[in-house]
Design an enzyme around this catalytic site. Structure first.
Site, short mmCIF file in Angstrom:
data_model
loop_
_atom_site.label_atom_id
_atom_site.label_comp_id
_atom_site.label_asym_id
_atom_site.label_seq_id
_atom_site.Cartn_x
_atom_site.Cartn_y
_atom_site.Cartn_z
N HIS A 209 -50.08 -34.76 -14.93
CA HIS A 209 -48.62 -34.81 -14.82
C HIS A 209 -47.94 -35.73 -15.81
O HIS A 209 -46.71 -35.74 -15.90
CB HIS A 209 -48.20 -35.21 -13.41
CG HIS A 209 -48.38 -36.69 -13.12
ND1 HIS A 209 -49.60 -37.26 -12.95
CD2 HIS A 209 -47.47 -37.68 -13.02
CE1 HIS A 209 -49.44 -38.56 -12.72
NE2 HIS A 209 -48.16 -38.84 -12.77
N1 UDP Z 1 -52.31 -37.30 -4.80
C1 UDP Z 1 -52.21 -36.56 -3.64
N2 UDP Z 1 -52.12 -35.19 -3.75
C2 UDP Z 1 -52.14 -34.55 -4.95
C3 UDP Z 1 -52.27 -35.33 -6.14
C4 UDP Z 1 -52.32 -36.72 -6.02
O1 UDP Z 1 -52.22 -37.10 -2.54
O2 UDP Z 1 -52.05 -33.32 -4.99
C5 UDP Z 1 -52.38 -38.76 -4.68
C6 UDP Z 1 -53.58 -39.37 -5.33
O3 UDP Z 1 -54.68 -39.34 -4.44
C7 UDP Z 1 -53.10 -40.76 -5.64
C8 UDP Z 1 -51.65 -40.56 -5.95
O4 UDP Z 1 -51.29 -39.30 -5.39
O5 UDP Z 1 -53.19 -41.59 -4.51
C9 UDP Z 1 -51.43 -40.58 -7.43
O6 UDP Z 1 -50.13 -40.24 -7.68
P1 UDP Z 1 -49.66 -39.72 -9.11
O7 UDP Z 1 -50.82 -39.16 -9.83
O8 UDP Z 1 -48.47 -38.87 -8.86
O9 UDP Z 1 -49.14 -41.05 -9.79
P2 UDP Z 1 -49.85 -42.19 -10.64
O10 UDP Z 1 -51.02 -42.70 -9.88
O11 UDP Z 1 -50.24 -41.61 -11.95
O12 UDP Z 1 -48.78 -43.23 -10.79
#
Ligand code: UDP
Length: 356
Positions: A209
């Site tokens: 993403h």
């Molecule tokens: N996550 C989730 N469902 C999904 C994809 C990600 O629950 O379909 C969770 C993942 O396990 C993690 C968090 O969302 O805890 C990560 O969020 P994201 O990737 O949006 O943001 P980032 O960590 O890059 O800031």
């Protein structure tokens, strides 16, 4: 009787709901502390927001804003306008923000301009890549914050290198607390492996993403090509972030044999994580969660903020060659009690200094 300590917490995006969960649950149980939970509305689909409140038992937001990514100008500016109006009416002792999203920066800036102490949880993370919107959000929020809770020693060092040493506390990682909460529940309650017909250890799990991978056709095509090749070797499941789906549809990028599914709730995600052969991701949180489940990870970026996972041999950048390195344990993320460390330190600072 002394007045309750009032914390105004600002969340808005999926990773923030997950970080907020252990902390908000703890605050709800504590005497003498009150939390006003504000949701900016940045992520609003039920599978990007509500599901996390339900599954992680997060108290419902006290205040729901509706600032949407609808193309009508930068979302940070619009959130700033709303929060600037709201925060002075709350009489909070501090404003707490998590991580590195646009909601984080808008909340920190609105609070600092109104002279309300800013508490930044997950402070000190750096990719050293200012082309990332998240890097701008982190750096600015850290420089506005009065109290900075760092998940790792590296984060503490990063802050020191920018001259920030006051109010810095190493607290461990709230995402580890959240993982411990979810791990057993996921095993008991999630049937996602059956639903998708997957065999433990015989599939890969991916997420994509980041702006650097979705900003144009060459970037998304590069990731899709990598994932398409991996999907030829072994089933590959990709719960697709709404932003990535929109861009892929608009640009006509195909993911071949990759199994595209809707974003998952936290328990289903942890069930898949625990059973995956390997994780491929540009997410920050997922790199650590892969380690929490002791599943190797390939990061679909040219740098990572979570350098411990790479140093310990559990994670590698997709641009780095594959090597057979020994995998070691990481102690830096704490023992799953980061929420208590943060809350105790926050109360301690407020009481002993009368100002954070
Ligand atoms: N996550 C989730 N469902 C999904 C994809 C990600 O629950 O379909 C969770 C993942 O396990 C993690 C968090 O969302 O805890 C990560 O969020 P994201 O990737 O949006 O943001 P980032 O960590 O890059 O800031």
């Amino acid at each position: 009787m002394s007045k309750d300590l009032t914390i105004a917490t600002i969340v808005g995006a999926r990773p923030q709901f997950i970080k907020a969960a252990p902390f908000s649950r703890l605050v709800a149980e504590r005497e003498g502390v009150r939390e006003i939970l504000i949701h900016t509305g940045q992520h609003y689909d039920s599978n990007m927001s509500d599901v996390f409140f339900d599954e992680l038992a997060i108290p419902k937001p006290d205040i729901q804003l509706e600032v949407r990514n609808d193309g009508s100008g930068d979302i940070t500016g619009r959130m700033l306008v709303e929060l600037d109006r709201l925060l002075p009416t709350l009489e909070a002792d501090c404003v707490l923000v998590y991580g590195d999203t646009d909601s984080t920066l808008a909340g920190a800036l609105a609070a600092a301009k109104r002279h309300i102490p800013v508490v930044h949880v997950e402070a000190g993370l750096r990719s050293f890549n200012r082309a990332m919107p998240e890097e701008i959000n982190r750096v600015l929020t850290d420089h506005l914050a009065t109290l900075l809770f760092c998940p790792t020693g590296t984060a503490v060092t990063n802050l020191a290198n920018e001259g920030i040493t006051r109010g810095v506390i190493k607290s461990g990682d709230l995402m580890y607390d959240a993982t411990i909460f979810a791990r057993d529940r996921a095993r008991e309650r999630s049937s996602i492996l059956d639903t998708l017909g997957l065999t433990p250890g015989e599939f890969r799990l991916a997420t994509v993403h980041r702006a650097e991978n979705t900003k144009g056709k060459p970037e998304l095509e590069r990731v899709a090509d990598y994932l398409r090749q991996k999907a030829e070797e072994m089933p590959l499941v990709l719960p697709l972030h709404p932003r990535t789906r929109t861009v892929a549809d608009r640009l006509g990028v195909s993911f071949g044999a990759v199994r595209l599914i809707d974003p998952l709730g936290y328990l289903d995600m942890h069930r898949l994580l625990a059973a995956a052969h390997e994780v491929l991701t540009d997410s920050g949180g997922l790199q650590k969660e892969a380690y929490f489940h002791r599943v190797p990870c390939i990061t679909l970026r040219s740098e990572s903020e979570w350098v411990e996972t790479i140093d310990a041999g559990w994670n590698r950048l997709w641009t780095s060659p594959e090597t057979s390195r020994e995998r070691t344990e990481i102690t830096d993320y704490g023992d799953g009690a980061a929420a208590a460390e943060i809350l105790d330190a926050l109360i301690g600072r407020m009481v002993t200094t009368a100002a954070v």
